[in-house]
Design a protein around this motif. Structure first.
Motif, PDB file in Angstrom:
ATOM      1  N   VAL A  33      57.669  25.113  62.795  1.00  0.00           N
ATOM      2  CA  VAL A  33      57.344  25.498  63.709  1.00  0.00           C
ATOM      3  C   VAL A  33      57.902  25.738  65.206  1.00  0.00           C
ATOM      4  CG1 VAL A  33      54.606  25.942  64.602  1.00  0.00           C
ATOM      5  CG2 VAL A  33      54.982  24.924  62.367  1.00  0.00           C
ATOM      6  N   ALA A  34      57.765  26.551  65.668  1.00  0.00           N
ATOM      7  CA  ALA A  34      58.034  26.967  67.678  1.00  0.00           C
ATOM      8  C   ALA A  34      56.268  27.895  68.047  1.00  0.00           C
ATOM      9  CB  ALA A  34      58.982  27.494  67.378  1.00  0.00           C
ATOM     10  N   GLY A  35      56.164  27.054  69.472  1.00  0.00           N
ATOM     11  CA  GLY A  35      55.495  28.118  70.209  1.00  0.00           C
ATOM     12  C   GLY A  35      55.649  28.482  71.415  1.00  0.00           C
ATOM     13  N   TYR A  36      54.823  28.223  72.608  1.00  0.00           N
ATOM     14  CA  TYR A  36      55.682  29.498  73.741  1.00  0.00           C
ATOM     15  C   TYR A  36      54.551  28.722  74.480  1.00  0.00           C
ATOM     16  CZ  TYR A  36      58.213  32.589  75.563  1.00  0.00           C
ATOM     17  OH  TYR A  36      58.951  33.599  76.640  1.00  0.00           O
ATOM     18  N   ASP A  37      55.608  28.614  76.047  1.00  0.00           N
ATOM     19  CA  ASP A  37      54.175  28.170  76.747  1.00  0.00           C
ATOM     20  C   ASP A  37      54.732  26.757  77.456  1.00  0.00           C
ATOM     21  OD1 ASP A  37      52.470  30.289  77.189  1.00  0.00           O
ATOM     22  OD2 ASP A  37      50.374  29.766  76.699  1.00  0.00           O
ATOM     23  N   GLY A  38      54.733  26.579  77.201  1.00  0.00           N
ATOM     24  CA  GLY A  38      55.104  24.317  77.174  1.00  0.00           C
ATOM     25  C   GLY A  38      54.143  24.021  77.853  1.00  0.00           C
ATOM     26  N   ILE A  39      53.178  23.654  77.341  1.00  0.00           N
ATOM     27  CA  ILE A  39      51.987  23.340  78.012  1.00  0.00           C
ATOM     28  C   ILE A  39      51.913  21.489  77.436  1.00  0.00           C
ATOM     29  CG2 ILE A  39      50.125  24.933  77.852  1.00  0.00           C
ATOM     30  CD1 ILE A  39      49.104  23.793  75.381  1.00  0.00           C
ATOM     31  N   SER A  40      51.629  20.662  78.438  1.00  0.00           N
ATOM     32  CA  SER A  40      51.542  19.694  78.849  1.00  0.00           C
ATOM     33  C   SER A  40      51.594  18.929  77.070  1.00  0.00           C
ATOM     34  CB  SER A  40      50.559  18.619  79.398  1.00  0.00           C
ATOM     35  OG  SER A  40      48.879  18.981  79.025  1.00  0.00           O
ATOM     36  N   VAL A  41      50.509  19.248  76.295  1.00  0.00           N
ATOM     37  CA  VAL A  41      49.687  18.931  75.109  1.00  0.00           C
ATOM     38  C   VAL A  41      50.744  18.772  73.744  1.00  0.00           C
ATOM     39  CG1 VAL A  41      49.139  20.459  74.170  1.00  0.00           C
ATOM     40  CG2 VAL A  41      48.067  18.485  73.477  1.00  0.00           C
ATOM     41  N   SER A  42      51.199  19.801  74.179  1.00  0.00           N
ATOM     42  CA  SER A  42      53.168  20.110  73.278  1.00  0.00           C
ATOM     43  C   SER A  42      53.865  19.556  73.438  1.00  0.00           C
ATOM     44  CB  SER A  42      53.266  21.370  73.580  1.00  0.00           C
ATOM     45  OG  SER A  42      54.720  21.846  74.659  1.00  0.00           O
ATOM     46  N   GLN A  43      53.748  18.570  74.515  1.00  0.00           N
ATOM     47  CA  GLN A  43      55.057  17.110  74.214  1.00  0.00           C
ATOM     48  C   GLN A  43      54.298  15.739  74.077  1.00  0.00           C
ATOM     49  OE1 GLN A  43      58.559  18.726  74.113  1.00  0.00           O
ATOM     50  NE2 GLN A  43      56.884  20.076  73.981  1.00  0.00           N
ATOM     51  N   ALA A  44      53.173  15.917  73.503  1.00  0.00           N
ATOM     52  CA  ALA A  44      52.736  14.781  73.064  1.00  0.00           C
ATOM     53  C   ALA A  44      52.005  14.852  71.787  1.00  0.00           C
ATOM     54  CB  ALA A  44      51.185  14.464  73.663  1.00  0.00           C
TER      55      ALA A  44
ATOM     56  N   ILE B 299      37.823  17.513  75.290  1.00  0.00           N
ATOM     57  CA  ILE B 299      38.757  18.637  75.322  1.00  0.00           C
ATOM     58  C   ILE B 299      39.549  19.326  74.619  1.00  0.00           C
ATOM     59  CG2 ILE B 299      39.813  17.173  77.693  1.00  0.00           C
ATOM     60  CD1 ILE B 299      42.373  16.805  75.967  1.00  0.00           C
ATOM     61  N   SER B 300      39.375  20.603  74.186  1.00  0.00           N
ATOM     62  CA  SER B 300      39.630  21.864  73.525  1.00  0.00           C
ATOM     63  C   SER B 300      40.615  21.439  72.612  1.00  0.00           C
ATOM     64  CB  SER B 300      39.701  23.000  73.940  1.00  0.00           C
ATOM     65  OG  SER B 300      41.207  22.820  74.947  1.00  0.00           O
ATOM     66  N   VAL B 301      41.653  20.497  72.451  1.00  0.00           N
ATOM     67  CA  VAL B 301      42.758  20.424  72.315  1.00  0.00           C
ATOM     68  C   VAL B 301      41.878  19.390  71.079  1.00  0.00           C
ATOM     69  CG1 VAL B 301      44.123  18.345  73.550  1.00  0.00           C
ATOM     70  CG2 VAL B 301      45.581  19.763  71.782  1.00  0.00           C
ATOM     71  N   SER B 302      40.894  18.227  71.556  1.00  0.00           N
ATOM     72  CA  SER B 302      41.150  17.480  70.756  1.00  0.00           C
ATOM     73  C   SER B 302      40.512  17.887  69.415  1.00  0.00           C
ATOM     74  CB  SER B 302      40.385  16.456  71.531  1.00  0.00           C
ATOM     75  OG  SER B 302      38.949  16.383  71.586  1.00  0.00           O
ATOM     76  N   GLN B 303      39.943  19.618  69.759  1.00  0.00           N
ATOM     77  CA  GLN B 303      39.284  19.326  67.788  1.00  0.00           C
ATOM     78  C   GLN B 303      40.446  20.209  67.302  1.00  0.00           C
ATOM     79  OE1 GLN B 303      36.398  18.234  67.326  1.00  0.00           O
ATOM     80  NE2 GLN B 303      36.813  17.268  68.742  1.00  0.00           N
ATOM     81  N   ALA B 304      41.679  20.586  67.809  1.00  0.00           N
ATOM     82  CA  ALA B 304      42.400  21.473  67.261  1.00  0.00           C
ATOM     83  C   ALA B 304      43.896  20.062  66.381  1.00  0.00           C
ATOM     84  CB  ALA B 304      43.570  22.080  68.243  1.00  0.00           C
ATOM     85  N   LEU B 305      43.418  19.116  66.887  1.00  0.00           N
ATOM     86  CA  LEU B 305      44.418  18.614  66.196  1.00  0.00           C
ATOM     87  C   LEU B 305      43.575  18.220  64.362  1.00  0.00           C
ATOM     88  CD1 LEU B 305      44.010  15.267  68.466  1.00  0.00           C
ATOM     89  CD2 LEU B 305      45.988  17.293  68.317  1.00  0.00           C
TER      90      LEU B 305
ATOM     91  N   ASP C  59      40.863  11.607  75.898  1.00  0.00           N
ATOM     92  CA  ASP C  59      41.967  12.593  74.616  1.00  0.00           C
ATOM     93  C   ASP C  59      43.146  12.654  75.195  1.00  0.00           C
ATOM     94  OD1 ASP C  59      38.460  12.369  73.706  1.00  0.00           O
ATOM     95  OD2 ASP C  59      39.208  14.695  74.089  1.00  0.00           O
ATOM     96  N   TYR C  60      43.425  13.078  76.012  1.00  0.00           N
ATOM     97  CA  TYR C  60      45.227  13.048  75.641  1.00  0.00           C
ATOM     98  C   TYR C  60      45.601  11.492  76.098  1.00  0.00           C
ATOM     99  CZ  TYR C  60      45.014  17.820  78.751  1.00  0.00           C
ATOM    100  OH  TYR C  60      45.110  18.541  78.501  1.00  0.00           O
ATOM    101  N   ALA C  61      44.819  10.254  76.177  1.00  0.00           N
ATOM    102  CA  ALA C  61      45.660   9.503  76.016  1.00  0.00           C
ATOM    103  C   ALA C  61      45.165   8.545  74.536  1.00  0.00           C
ATOM    104  CB  ALA C  61      44.864   7.998  76.813  1.00  0.00           C
ATOM    105  N   ALA C  62      44.374   9.547  73.981  1.00  0.00           N
ATOM    106  CA  ALA C  62      44.052   9.416  72.607  1.00  0.00           C
ATOM    107  C   ALA C  62      45.168   9.326  71.771  1.00  0.00           C
ATOM    108  CB  ALA C  62      42.725   9.503  71.865  1.00  0.00           C
ATOM    109  N   LEU C  63      45.372  10.937  72.540  1.00  0.00           N
ATOM    110  CA  LEU C  63      46.673  11.320  71.351  1.00  0.00           C
ATOM    111  C   LEU C  63      47.669  10.853  71.111  1.00  0.00           C
ATOM    112  CD1 LEU C  63      47.001  14.772  69.806  1.00  0.00           C
ATOM    113  CD2 LEU C  63      48.230  15.403  72.261  1.00  0.00           C
TER     114      LEU C  63
END
Lengths: 338, 338
Positions: free
Chosen positions: B271-282, A277-283, A248-252
DNA sequence: CTGAAAGCGCTTACAG
DNA sequence: CTGAAAGCGCTTACAG
């Protein structure tokens, strides 16, 4: 900490009697037992795990190998979730878990040495370099071992059914009318191999031929790698209508690339992932992917390992394949209705 | 497993001598020491951790409390990353880590009882319900304790500097020309409180008044909660030009909602977030957020805890504030250049 | 039904 | 410089 001796003094019986009463031996009078049990709970007595382990050769502690390779270990959602459910199930059965380390302080230990040093009852290899001699040493030792996603003869392996997962995903994409399907797969491993084989088999079954240039080797969980490969795929004279990413990360990464090239998803290009993964369904759109049941994988691994520890004679060293689930998101377009 | 007795037999010396040679005592002749050390490495001898712990009252094992509340624990990227670096640093100093559980098998134990049972040398409270009486019991015990993101008098706390983080983020947004800034904050906690206070202070400093309806209480790491609140914000008669989410996952929810309402990011809404998790930059655009240095937090927590264990007299029970870093993504529009 | 004794593998004052 | 002895907290054959 109160000891068994404190209890024996308090109750006016010997330490032997206390120990037996606490451990449910039958040759203790009911009255004595009650007296001791009550006293124990009054002073908040708990046996010392170390003393007990020394005598019993049993620690109720499981060693967990969780090497933090790049993009692996605790920083990988897939493995972190598996560990979470493993830990919960193990606790229910009375086992603690401790991480196996390579070097502990100044002492250079192999994984196996670390296990012996701590006297673990069993070993869970959650993620590791399976070709590493130290890992093999561990697997070939007399420790009960359970692994994830990699089969050994000498251990129980819990595997997500990659063949079936890839089958479902690929068939779904074909059913949506796609024929030009590219597959960015991960680096070589048994997991990758099984998915590739399955992909090819489904294609054959459906009478579809995939050109060589539609296959690209990427890196699991690397959006960058996928982005680069997606560009190459999309710039082909005859680009695919759908790209399957290794995860999923790669899919992103693929989705970002497509958008950057001015393509809309799924209108201009379809994308699928793997893992759920959870984020894949938040897209937006939600990703079409295969959900691996990490809760089940972790719990099953714990169950198998503890069975192997407690009943080695009745627990077979089989591989356990767990069902996966196709998640139909909105990232794969239905070409049939055009 | 070879024992110290095997070594003594093999070398023809007493177990006392073996033990002293192995532990670097000075009153052993050089020749004897060498003989013993060599034999030890030949047969792959390692001391038994349990036997040693029993005698020394020291286990070189740290208990880690990591309760899996909703959206917390190992399933939360923030905490999982902190644990990863904690574990790495602890291993370097010679400590293993074991999870503290609530109930272990049939025995109902409190957290503290579990710690006593295992004889942990210290306790790391990574994530927990800080108001839970069992957690308080642990903090108030005589165990060395380090916590994350929550200050206690009786423990060292490692905190990400939320006041400074919120200051940087908010000031950046203001500098981009925004005045109508909405803030979806997380549920009440000291972390939330500090961020809110900081947000309000920066507003005051900049002479900006934020209307009551621009503040919404959401749920950390819940995209759904954020989506719902974002709708309410965007449907206001006078909607904000920028929405700050409680964290990156929530920010993702805000972005999805905006897109679903036909708004482009950042053109129509920032929009702004908080934490800087990896997916936020993808994502596209990359999210403007505050990166918490999880590697540093985990490593610092391990360092502090081990110092507290080994040198309680020279390690003060202070709070450690760690720097955060503003990540300028593309999700906040610069209104000055319009 | 109860308890004295040995022993798990180690460390460390103490004596020589 | 070396070793006998006690002891950490527990369990378990064995004797009574």
């Amino acid at each position: 900490m109160a000891t068994i001796k404190d209890l024996s003094l308090r109750c006016g019986v010997s330490v032997s009697t206390v120990s037996k009463a606490l451990n449910g031996y039958q040759d203790i009078s009911e009255a004595t037992r009650e007296l001791i049990i009550r006293a124990a709970s009054e002073i908040g007595y708990f046996p010392d795990a170390n003393a007990r382990a020394l005598k019993m050769k049993k620690t109720y502690n499981i060693g967990v190998l969780f090497s933090t390779l790049s993009n692996h270990g605790l920083r990988n959602e897939y493995f972190a979730h598996i560990l979470a459910s493993f830990k919960e199930r193990a606790a229910k059965r009375g086992y603690d878990i401790t991480f196996i380390e390579h070097n502990i302080g100044n002492r250079k230990m192999t994984y196996l040495e670390h296990c012996r040093y701590r006297n673990f009852d069993g070993v869970f290899i959650a993620c590791a370099e399976f070709g590493d001699p130290e890992v093999l040493e561990l697997v070939n030792s007399d420790y009960p071992v359970v692994t994830i996603d990699h089969a050994f003869n000498e251990a129980i392996s819990v595997l997500s059914d990659n063949v079936e997962g890839m089958r479902q995903l690929t068939q779904h994409i074909i059913d949506q009318g796609h024929r030009k399907i590219a597959y960015i797969h991960g680096t070589k491993s048994s997991v990758t191999h099984n998915r590739l084989v399955s992909f090819n088999n489904i294609m054959k079954e459906n009478g579809i031929t995939i050109p060589e240039e539609y296959f690209k080797e990427g890196i699991y969980r690397s959006a960058e790698s996928a982005e680069e490969l997606a560009v190459r795929l999309l710039e082909l004279p005859e680009p695919p209508t759908c790209i399957i990413a290794p995860d999923d990360y790669a899919a992103l990464g693929v989705m970002n690339t497509a958008r950057r090239m001015g393509l809309k998803i799924p209108d201009d290009i379809s994308v699928a992932g793997y893992d759920g993964i959870s984020v894949s369904q938040a897209l937006e759109p939600k990703l079409t992917t295969i959900k691996q049941d990490t809760d089940k994988i972790g719990a099953e691994a714990a169950k198998q390992l503890i069975n192997l520890i407690e009943s080695p004679m009745t627990t077979s060293l089989d591989n356990i394949y767990l069902k996966v689930q196709l998640v139909k998101g909105g990232s794969v377009r239905n070409l049939n209705t055009i």
